[in-house]
Design an enzyme around this catalytic site. Structure first.
Site, PDB file in Angstrom:
ATOM      1  N   GLU A 114      11.532  35.221 -24.617  1.00 25.16           N
ATOM      2  CA  GLU A 114      12.936  35.247 -25.043  1.00 25.16           C
ATOM      3  C   GLU A 114      13.112  36.019 -26.327  1.00 25.16           C
ATOM      4  O   GLU A 114      14.106  36.737 -26.505  1.00 25.16           O
ATOM      5  CB  GLU A 114      13.444  33.806 -25.223  1.00 25.16           C
ATOM      6  CG  GLU A 114      14.927  33.688 -25.556  1.00 25.16           C
ATOM      7  CD  GLU A 114      15.230  33.652 -27.054  1.00 25.16           C
ATOM      8  OE1 GLU A 114      16.405  33.554 -27.424  1.00 25.16           O
ATOM      9  OE2 GLU A 114      14.283  33.741 -27.869  1.00 25.16           O
ATOM     10  N   GLU A 115      12.169  35.866 -27.243  1.00 25.44           N
ATOM     11  CA  GLU A 115      12.316  36.488 -28.558  1.00 25.44           C
ATOM     12  C   GLU A 115      12.366  38.010 -28.475  1.00 25.44           C
ATOM     13  O   GLU A 115      12.858  38.674 -29.378  1.00 25.44           O
ATOM     14  CB  GLU A 115      11.192  36.041 -29.495  1.00 25.44           C
ATOM     15  CG  GLU A 115      11.198  34.555 -29.839  1.00 25.44           C
ATOM     16  CD  GLU A 115      12.382  34.135 -30.697  1.00 25.44           C
ATOM     17  OE1 GLU A 115      13.298  34.947 -30.905  1.00 25.44           O
ATOM     18  OE2 GLU A 115      12.392  32.984 -31.152  1.00 25.44           O
ATOM     19  N   LEU A 153      16.692  45.039 -12.387  1.00 24.51           N
ATOM     20  CA  LEU A 153      15.647  44.701 -11.419  1.00 24.51           C
ATOM     21  C   LEU A 153      14.666  43.725 -12.058  1.00 24.51           C
ATOM     22  O   LEU A 153      14.361  43.829 -13.248  1.00 24.51           O
ATOM     23  CB  LEU A 153      14.883  45.951 -10.973  1.00 24.51           C
ATOM     24  CG  LEU A 153      15.673  47.009 -10.199  1.00 24.51           C
ATOM     25  CD1 LEU A 153      14.826  48.266 -10.033  1.00 24.51           C
ATOM     26  CD2 LEU A 153      16.106  46.469  -8.839  1.00 24.51           C
ATOM     27  N   ASP A 186      18.170  25.320 -27.337  1.00 25.88           N
ATOM     28  CA  ASP A 186      17.148  26.159 -27.967  1.00 25.88           C
ATOM     29  C   ASP A 186      16.853  25.605 -29.359  1.00 25.88           C
ATOM     30  O   ASP A 186      15.953  24.778 -29.528  1.00 25.88           O
ATOM     31  CB  ASP A 186      17.659  27.604 -28.002  1.00 25.88           C
ATOM     32  CG  ASP A 186      16.664  28.597 -28.604  1.00 25.88           C
ATOM     33  OD1 ASP A 186      15.651  28.165 -29.176  1.00 25.88           O
ATOM     34  OD2 ASP A 186      16.921  29.809 -28.518  1.00 25.88           O
ATOM     35  N   HIS A 218      12.654  32.493 -37.884  1.00 23.73           N
ATOM     36  CA  HIS A 218      11.804  33.635 -37.530  1.00 23.73           C
ATOM     37  C   HIS A 218      10.777  33.998 -38.612  1.00 23.73           C
ATOM     38  O   HIS A 218      10.303  35.137 -38.660  1.00 23.73           O
ATOM     39  CB  HIS A 218      12.647  34.861 -37.171  1.00 23.73           C
ATOM     40  CG  HIS A 218      13.315  34.755 -35.825  1.00 23.73           C
ATOM     41  ND1 HIS A 218      13.901  35.830 -35.197  1.00 23.73           N
ATOM     42  CD2 HIS A 218      13.484  33.706 -34.987  1.00 23.73           C
ATOM     43  CE1 HIS A 218      14.409  35.446 -34.036  1.00 23.73           C
ATOM     44  NE2 HIS A 218      14.165  34.153 -33.892  1.00 23.73           N
TER      45      HIS A 218
END
Length: 731
Positions: free
Chosen positions: A421-422, A266, A450, A540
């Site tokens: 997104e991360e 959902l 990306d 990262h």
């Protein structure tokens, strides 16, 4: 070279040269009263215009885009993230270079953060609870931007909070096999495990550990896996080279699912039903914390017990022991525990996608979607800034041509700057859940850019097709691609090697795995024969900055420019071609290769269990026959003068083919594509047959699940046969 990863209807990006046609619907195209779109309906890609557009992709502008995007940390839902939202909105609304329509799409999503008032701590404590060693909480700063107070402490998003301690053991990559092997010689109950990044998903390192009674997990990047063994920031690592410095620590989402954890299937709107937090699946059941390799060195080199297997050894100048459990008797840490104090917390916060559209002139109801996420763990110059800086330059070039009346695509182009997104591909996942039907029925393809540029460790003398790679010679990206990443096709001979989107590493995942939309992921990467690194080493970390990118990844931003031209060429061809530039015979070749491997590895075993692979063999043969027939129809037809319905029919067959590969009996996750499903076993064969159930069934001492295997063979064979039926004219 360009590393282009494609799923769906496979073809090299450099060879995307066909198109689509809608036609005149009985209207005389030569009539002065005919609508403008009717007069354009039989046109293919305007190669001269495309070349002119690509020539305007400017490396200097991309560089300034990246400087602006990465000037402050912009983790999802933070002040910095909102600044990038406004940047995207302003650029795409520019009166001279903007898009037709721009808006923000809001979602209320569940994210995980470290407590700034109570930082996560990892210590070595003796029986008296005295602290003998404290792991560094923040990475060492080498430039002023790395000292920004908005730089978040390294942490494992979605790790539960808690205080745990125990004797330390070394568990390699933390795979199921690693823990099984370790458990054969060590009692793992109530221990703390230290593992390396790689080998399996982040969350799996803790999920696998919990099955053996392990209380907590540390994870670090071994210099052998990322730095080619280099470890010293005096002269070997950043700021002297691209290698990760000793305190560098990879942040990440420690979740094996994607999308908002509280609203599976959902869209996470304000009033959407949310499951209880305790019912979230796919996240660590025990605390886990990433650390730098300088601290991992201190811990691992003090471990007792026997030596770990040779395959488990790393770059440290000591023997990697497995642990007694705990440290060796001669160590200053003897009889001490490792203690984790983790204070992460979850919170529902507002996250925005920024969306923009160029409306198609002929088929506005057919979409080519081009996207990348916007959020980063820290400054994010490469992940995701490299891709977003390229996307902003492409939208500037296309928007300018649009505003000047020089160009409007045949199909609509949707640009997307995804949020969060991360934390698990959340922005793109919520978008696909909200607009599932519309996207399923109308989307031609999804392009993801990306990490656009990682680095080139070989020479820079590389310049797809008409796109020159950066460097001093005239070699094209396509030629460079063949030189460094190629394979032999039984049809075409030596061709560029394409990877497959069998994982969920970026925002293509909800499009291909959930909706079955043909997808493409583009990255200019390094020659992997020259290095062991799995990705650029600052990944990262706090060192993924403009300084790092401009010095060690792409000085001059010529590689960014090459990616922009390559991605722009693919985008325009998908949006403007008469017949969609997608080749189902290439898909057949891939299925045949997968089948060949599956037969070699699994057929005898399955036959012994009375499970036949003949249905899959027949389905692949049917697919090849149908694909070849459709190719003949396309090649033999004068489509520019054909009835519009014929071309629409062909394009619908090509567009919808991947939908036929979705699992018709459902799936416990959103990985529904039966060909590209992401699984741990990396063998290049049909995923249903490399599923963990098959691996378990073929492993000694594991009860076989023959009913499940039979089901997998049936699902796969019928999906492939159903896809073949999509390529036929009539039933």
């Amino acid at each position: 070279m360009i590393k282009t990863v494609v799923t769906g209807l496979l073809c090299a990006a450099a060879a995307l040269t066909a198109g689509i046609l809608i036609g005149h619907y009985g209207i005389d195209k030569s009539s002065d009263s005919a609508p403008a779109w009717v007069k354009d309906v039989s046109k293919d890609v305007d190669e001269n215009l495309l070349e002119e557009l690509l020539s305007q992709v400017d490396n200097g502008r991309i560089q300034e885009n990246l400087r602006e995007l990465s000037k402050t940390p912009h983790m999802a839902t933070t002040v910095g993230d909102e600044q990038t939202v406004q940047l995207m909105l302003n650029r795409w609304r520019d009166p001279e270079t903007g898009l037709d329509r721009v808006w923000r799409e809001e979602y209320m999503v569940y994210l995980s953060f470290p407590d700034p008032d109570k930082p996560n701590k990892v210590t070595v404590v003796n029986p008296s609870n005295a602290v003998l060693h404290t792991v560094r909480e923040k990475e060492k700063a080498y430039t002023p931007d790395q000292e920004d107070p908005a730089v978040v402490q390294p942490y494992a998003a979605y790790s539960p909070a808690g205080q745990v301690q125990g004797k330390l053991v070394y568990a390699n990559y933390g795979t199921v096999h690693d823990y099984q092997l370790l458990n054969d010689t060590i009692n793992l109950k109530d221990t703390i495990a230290i593992t390396k990044y790689g080998g399996t998903g982040r969350a799996d390192k803790a999920i696998n550990a919990a099955r053996y009674g392990i209380r907590g997990v540390l994870v670090y990047t071994d210099p052998l896996d990322m730095n080619d063994g280099f470890m010293s920031d005096n002269n070997e690592t950043y700021p002297h080279s691209w290698y990760m410095p000793p305190s560098g620590t990879e942040r990440g989402a420690f979740s094996s699912i994607y999308g908002d954890p509280l609203t599976p299937y959902l869209a996470a709107k304000e009033n959407t039903y949310r499951i209880p937090e305790d019912d979230i699946t796919g996240i660590p059941p025990i605390p886990i914390q990433p650390i730098g390799y300088e601290d991992a060195y201190t811990l691992i080199c003090e471990l007792g017990g026997g030596p770990a297997p040779m395959a488990w050894q790393g770059a440290f100048n000591c023997t990697y022991n497995v642990g007694g459990p705990g440290f060796r008797p001669s160590s200053a840490f003897n009889n001490s525990d490792v203690k984790l104090d983790i204070s992460n917390y979850g919170k529902v916060k507002n996250s925005a996608n920024v969306m923009g559209v160029i409306r198609g002139s002929v088929e506005p109801d057919r979409y080519v979607i081009y996207g990348n996420h916007r959020d980063s763990w820290v400054h994010g110059a490469i992940d995701p800034g490299s891709g977003t800086s390229v996307m902003l330059e492409l939208t500037r070039v296309l928007g300018k041509a649009l505003k000047q009346g020089k160009w409007r695509p045949r199909r609509s182009i949707i640009f997307a700057s995804w949020g969060a997104e991360e934390f698990g591909l959340i922005g793109s996942s919520e978008y696909t859940e909200q607009y599932l039907t519309k996207l399923s029925e109308r989307t031609v393809a999804y392009i993801n850019v990306d990490v656009a540029v990682q680095v080139v460790l070989t020479d820079l003398s590389a310049s797809v097709g008409q796109v020159k790679a950066p460097g001093v010679d005239s070699m094209s990206v396509y030629d460079k691609w063949i030189r460094y990443a190629n394979r032999t096709s039984p049809v075409y001979g030596l061709i560029p090697s394409l990877g497959f989107l069998t994982g969920a590493g970026s925002d293509y995942a909800p499009f291909v795995h959930y909706l079955g939309i043909t997808s493409l992921d583009i990255s200019y990467t390094f020659d992997r024969t020259k290095t062991r690194t799995r990705i650029y080493p600052a990944y990262h970390t706090a060192y993924d900055t403009f300084d790092y990118s401009s010095k060690f990844i792409d000085p001059g931003f010529y590689i960014h420019q090459a990616v922009g031209k390559t991605a722009g060429s693919v985008l325009v061809r998908l949006a403007d071609s008469l017949v969609l530039p997608l080749n189902c015979s290439d898909y057949a070749e891939t299925l045949e290769g997968y089948l060949h491997m599956a037969l070699q590895v699994y057929e005898d075993y399955l036959l012994a269990q009375n499970i036949s692979m003949e249905p899959i063999k027949r389905a692949v043969a049917n697919f090849r026959s149908a694909a070849s027939n459709l190719d003949r129809v396309i090649r033999s037809s004068d489509l520019a003068n054909e009835t519009p319905l014929k071309v629409r029919k062909i394009n619908d067959q090509l567009m919808l083919l991947d939908r036929a590969f979705l699992n018709p009996v459902g799936s416990p996750s959103k990985f529904r594509h039966v060909i590209w499903a992401p699984l741990e076993v990396t063998m290049g064969t049909l995923p249903g047959l490399r599923d963990t159930s098959v691996v378990q069934a073929m492993s000694p001492g594991t009860p076989p699940t023959m009913a499940q295997l039979h089901l997998l063979v049936s699902v796969m064979s019928q999906a492939i046969d159903g896809a073949a039926q999509m390529l036929l004219d009539v039933i």
